[in-house]
Structure formats: structure tokens, C-alpha cells
Design a protein around this motif. Structure first.
Motif, PDB file in Angstrom:
ATOM      1  N   GLY A 110      71.474 -99.965 -65.402  1.00 30.16           N
ATOM      2  CA  GLY A 110      70.080-100.083 -65.793  1.00 30.16           C
ATOM      3  C   GLY A 110      69.462 -98.709 -65.995  1.00 30.16           C
ATOM      4  O   GLY A 110      70.004 -97.864 -66.715  1.00 30.16           O
ATOM      5  N   THR A 111      68.343 -98.466 -65.332  1.00 24.72           N
ATOM      6  CA  THR A 111      67.658 -97.168 -65.452  1.00 24.72           C
ATOM      7  C   THR A 111      68.116 -96.160 -64.410  1.00 24.72           C
ATOM      8  O   THR A 111      67.600 -95.036 -64.371  1.00 24.72           O
ATOM      9  CB  THR A 111      66.139 -97.351 -65.326  1.00 24.72           C
TER      10      THR A 111
ATOM     11  N   GLU B 185      68.981 -90.491 -59.855  1.00 23.66           N
ATOM     12  CA  GLU B 185      67.759 -90.426 -60.650  1.00 23.66           C
ATOM     13  C   GLU B 185      67.536 -91.718 -61.420  1.00 23.66           C
ATOM     14  O   GLU B 185      68.422 -92.580 -61.502  1.00 23.66           O
ATOM     15  CB  GLU B 185      67.809 -89.246 -61.629  1.00 23.66           C
ATOM     16  N   GLY B 186      66.340 -91.857 -61.967  1.00 23.80           N
ATOM     17  CA  GLY B 186      66.002 -93.021 -62.761  1.00 23.80           C
ATOM     18  C   GLY B 186      65.021 -92.656 -63.858  1.00 23.80           C
ATOM     19  O   GLY B 186      64.461 -91.551 -63.875  1.00 23.80           O
TER      20      GLY B 186
ATOM     21  N   GLY C 204      59.833 -90.861 -68.899  1.00 19.28           N
ATOM     22  CA  GLY C 204      60.325 -89.680 -68.206  1.00 19.28           C
ATOM     23  C   GLY C 204      61.422 -90.039 -67.224  1.00 19.28           C
ATOM     24  O   GLY C 204      61.819 -91.200 -67.089  1.00 19.28           O
ATOM     25  N   ARG C 205      61.911 -89.022 -66.526  1.00 19.35           N
ATOM     26  CA  ARG C 205      62.941 -89.195 -65.499  1.00 19.35           C
ATOM     27  C   ARG C 205      62.395 -88.711 -64.172  1.00 19.35           C
ATOM     28  O   ARG C 205      61.595 -87.775 -64.110  1.00 19.35           O
ATOM     29  CB  ARG C 205      64.193 -88.393 -65.859  1.00 19.35           C
ATOM     30  N   VAL C 206      62.857 -89.339 -63.119  1.00 15.06           N
ATOM     31  CA  VAL C 206      62.453 -88.926 -61.785  1.00 15.06           C
ATOM     32  C   VAL C 206      63.684 -88.885 -60.895  1.00 15.06           C
ATOM     33  O   VAL C 206      64.607 -89.701 -61.038  1.00 15.06           O
ATOM     34  CB  VAL C 206      61.389 -89.886 -61.203  1.00 15.06           C
TER      35      VAL C 206
ATOM     36  N   ASP D 112      71.343-102.166 -60.900  1.00 13.67           N
ATOM     37  CA  ASP D 112      70.091-101.778 -61.554  1.00 13.67           C
ATOM     38  C   ASP D 112      68.912-101.778 -60.585  1.00 13.67           C
ATOM     39  O   ASP D 112      67.800-101.408 -60.956  1.00 13.67           O
ATOM     40  CB  ASP D 112      69.796-102.682 -62.755  1.00 13.67           C
ATOM     41  N   GLN D 113      69.185-102.167 -59.315  1.00 13.23           N
ATOM     42  CA  GLN D 113      68.129-102.217 -58.307  1.00 13.23           C
ATOM     43  C   GLN D 113      68.300-101.205 -57.173  1.00 13.23           C
ATOM     44  O   GLN D 113      67.312-100.816 -56.554  1.00 13.23           O
ATOM     45  CB  GLN D 113      68.069-103.621 -57.684  1.00 13.23           C
TER      46      GLN D 113
END
Length: 314
Positions: free
Chosen positions: A13-14, A31-32, A41-43, A147-148
Motif C-alpha cells: 500500500g502506502t 515511511e508512508g 507527501g511522504r512521512v 498496508d496497515q
């Protein structure tokens, strides 16, 4: 400067996870991505490894690293267990003069990759007996990304002919921008001396504040907590890195303790799920296993520990 070690990349997923087997079996990045109102964006959910840290294979510069066969420190590297003496030399990469070796052995060894796929990675460490740790053992890490959440399962197996003491855990570094809050219910906190070695156990104001949730900038700690309720909530405010967000760290026994390292003014902090407290072998005769943890593994026996890191957007 040495070349950077290989990285295993997991994606779901992200979420994205980078693992550095040659740097102590560490997580290098977690990261996500986010998408809010057309902005993207990415964090980083964990503090990412630095390029210099990767090049030097320095676990202290990683996002998280495994703790095995013990967590935290052993006073002067000296302890005894059922007739065998531990004589571990100082092992702090950034402070060779520190007399109290810390974090075990696995974080300073390369790990062998036994499985690498899109969502999974497995690593293994085989360690012979030595004067530093006079038992032969093997450790494994299984990392699964959905994805979680990130799910980490660790095991350590006693391959020696005598019973072995053991502690197990992980050492995640979390970003600490202004306004970060932490909620982590526990029963009591070990107070420490100037060398971060435990002295007395207290159910104090810090324990009460962590139970209700506290702005981390108000604390300045490097302490072990007893009676952890296996759940820590990290909350980050809206900032230049992204929208309001949070992460839940959940663990299962024997990860019944946690360590909070949050020096005032730092841009990161550590909330570590562990199975035993600092210097547990030397303190056991005085306090018993309850306030200290740790396990005894018979020959051939395996200890397993599991925890998850579950990010979420507010």
C-alpha cells in the motif's frame, strides 16, 4: 568512507520498509505517503537511517535494531548465571570508554537473509559461545509489511548444553518534532543513577503522566518501565511533514517492559518494547523477576516475541 550496505525493500500500500541485514539486522527506514486535499507527501514513521550511518553500518544511526540476547545494559559487563560467568567488554560504538555494555550482541553483527519477498523478510543470526556470552544461540527476525502495519516477530533459541538467560526486544527511534505526544501506560519506573543504571522502583508522577498522555518535550528520560500494558500511542501534530497522524506500537508477552529515551532538545526519541530491564541478572537476587523480567531457556528451547507498528492518519 565504506560503501553503504545492501537494503531489502518491502512495500505494501502506502507503506515502505527498508531493512539493512549487514548493519545489525536493522530497520533502516519505515515511511508512508499521504494525500490530503490534493497535497501529497511522504512521512517517516521512524527516524530514517543517515547516509553516514549506513556507510558505517552503525546501528545507532538506524531506524530500529534488534536487542538479543539481552536488552539495555549489564553493569561493567559482569554477571553470573547458573555457574557460568559473563565477561562482556564495552561495546558502545560511539563511546568506547563506557564500562557498561549494552543492547546485546545481535545489533553489532551482520545477519543472514533467509527470505526476501515483496511483503516479507526473514533474517538469521548464529552466534558461538564466548567469554562475553558463554552460550551458543541462534536468533531470527521475521518482518511482515501490510498496508496497515509492520509486524515483527523475533525468536532466540538456546543451542548450548546448559540453560541460558535471555532478553529480547527492539530499539525503534521515532521522530520528535515539536508537539509530539506519548501515551504509554505502565505500573512503575526504575529510577537511574548518573550512568543510567537502575536504583529504585517508583510509581511516580512520570508514570501518571504517561498513562494520561504527555507532550514529550516536557520529559527528559532514559528509564525502564515495569508493568507496561503492551501499548504505546505516539501522536504528531500537523506540521511541515504532513497532516495530524499517529502510530500505535503494540506488543505481546514476554515484551512486558518498555524503555523511554527522550533527551530534552533531541529531534528523536526511543520507546522500546523489551522483555527485561537494565542489569536484570545482577538485580534479580534483590528484587525478583517481576520488576526485572528476563527468561531462562533450557537447551533447545526457543523464546518468541512479537510487536506491531501501526501508523494512522487523523
Amino acid at each position: 568512507m565504506a560503501d553503504s550496505p545492501r537494503l531489502l525493500r518491502l512495500q505494501a500500500g502506502t507503506l515502505r520498509l527498508d531493512v539493512a541485514p549487514d548493519a545489525g539486522g536493522s530497520i533502516a527506514r519505515f515511511e508512508g505517503t499521504w494525500d490530503r486535499g490534493g497535497r501529497q507527501g511522504r512521512v517517516d514513521w521512524l527516524r530514517p537511517a543517515s547516509e553516514q550511518g549506513l556507510a558505517r553500518r552503525n546501528p545507532l544511526a538506524m531506524a530500529s535494531f534488534p536487542l538479543v540476547p539481552f536488552c539495555n545494559r549489564i553493569r561493567d559487563g559482569r554477571a553470573s548465571f547458573e555457574g557460568r560467568d559473563i565477561r562482556m567488554p564495552p561495546n558502545h560504538p560511539g563511546d568506547p570508554s563506557s564500562p557498561h555494555p549494552l543492547h546485546g550482541i545481535g545489533w553489532l553483527r551482520p545477519w543472514t537473509v533467509t527470505l526476501a519477498g515483496g511483503h516479507h523478510a526473514s533474517l538469521r543470526l548464529e552466534e558461538p559461545a564466548s567469554a562475553a556470552w558463554p552460550w551458543r544461540f541462534a536468533a531470527e527476525q521475521h518482518l511482515e509489511l501490510t498496508d496497515q502495519a509492520l509486524r515483527v516477530t523475533m525468536t532466540v533459541t538456546n543451542h548450548d548444553t546448559a540453560a541460558m538467560p535471555v532478553g529480547i526486544g527492539h530499539h525503534p527511534y521515532f521522530p520528535h518534532p515539536p508537539g509530539t505526544r506519548l501515551t504509554s501506560p505502565a505500573a512503575a519506573m526504575w529510577m537511574g543513577d548518573s550512568q543510567v543504571m537502575p536504583t529504585t522502583l517508583e510509581a511516580n508522577d512520570v508514570v501518571a503522566r504517561l498513562r494520561e498522555g504527555v507532550v514529550l518535550a516536557d520529559l527528559d528520560l532514559d528509564n525502564n518501565f515495569v508493568g507496561w500494558e503492551h501499548r504505546t500511542l505516539v501522536e504528531w501534530p500537523l506540521d511541515q511533514h504532513g497532516p495530524r497522524r499517529s502510530l500505535v506500537m503494540e506488543a505481546h508477552p514476554p515484551l512486558d517492559y518498555f524503555v523511554l529515551y527522550c533527551p530534552r532538545g533531541y529531534d528523536h526519541f526511543c520507546a522500546e518494547p523489551v522483555s527485561q530491564c537494565t542489569d536484570w541478572l545482577n538485580l534479580l537476587p534483590h528484587y525478583g523477576r517481576g520488576p526485572l523480567g528476563g527468561a531462562r531457556l533450557a537447551p533447545g528451547e526457543t523464546l518468541e516475541a512479537r510487536f506491531t507498528l501501526a501508523p494512522r492518519w487523523e
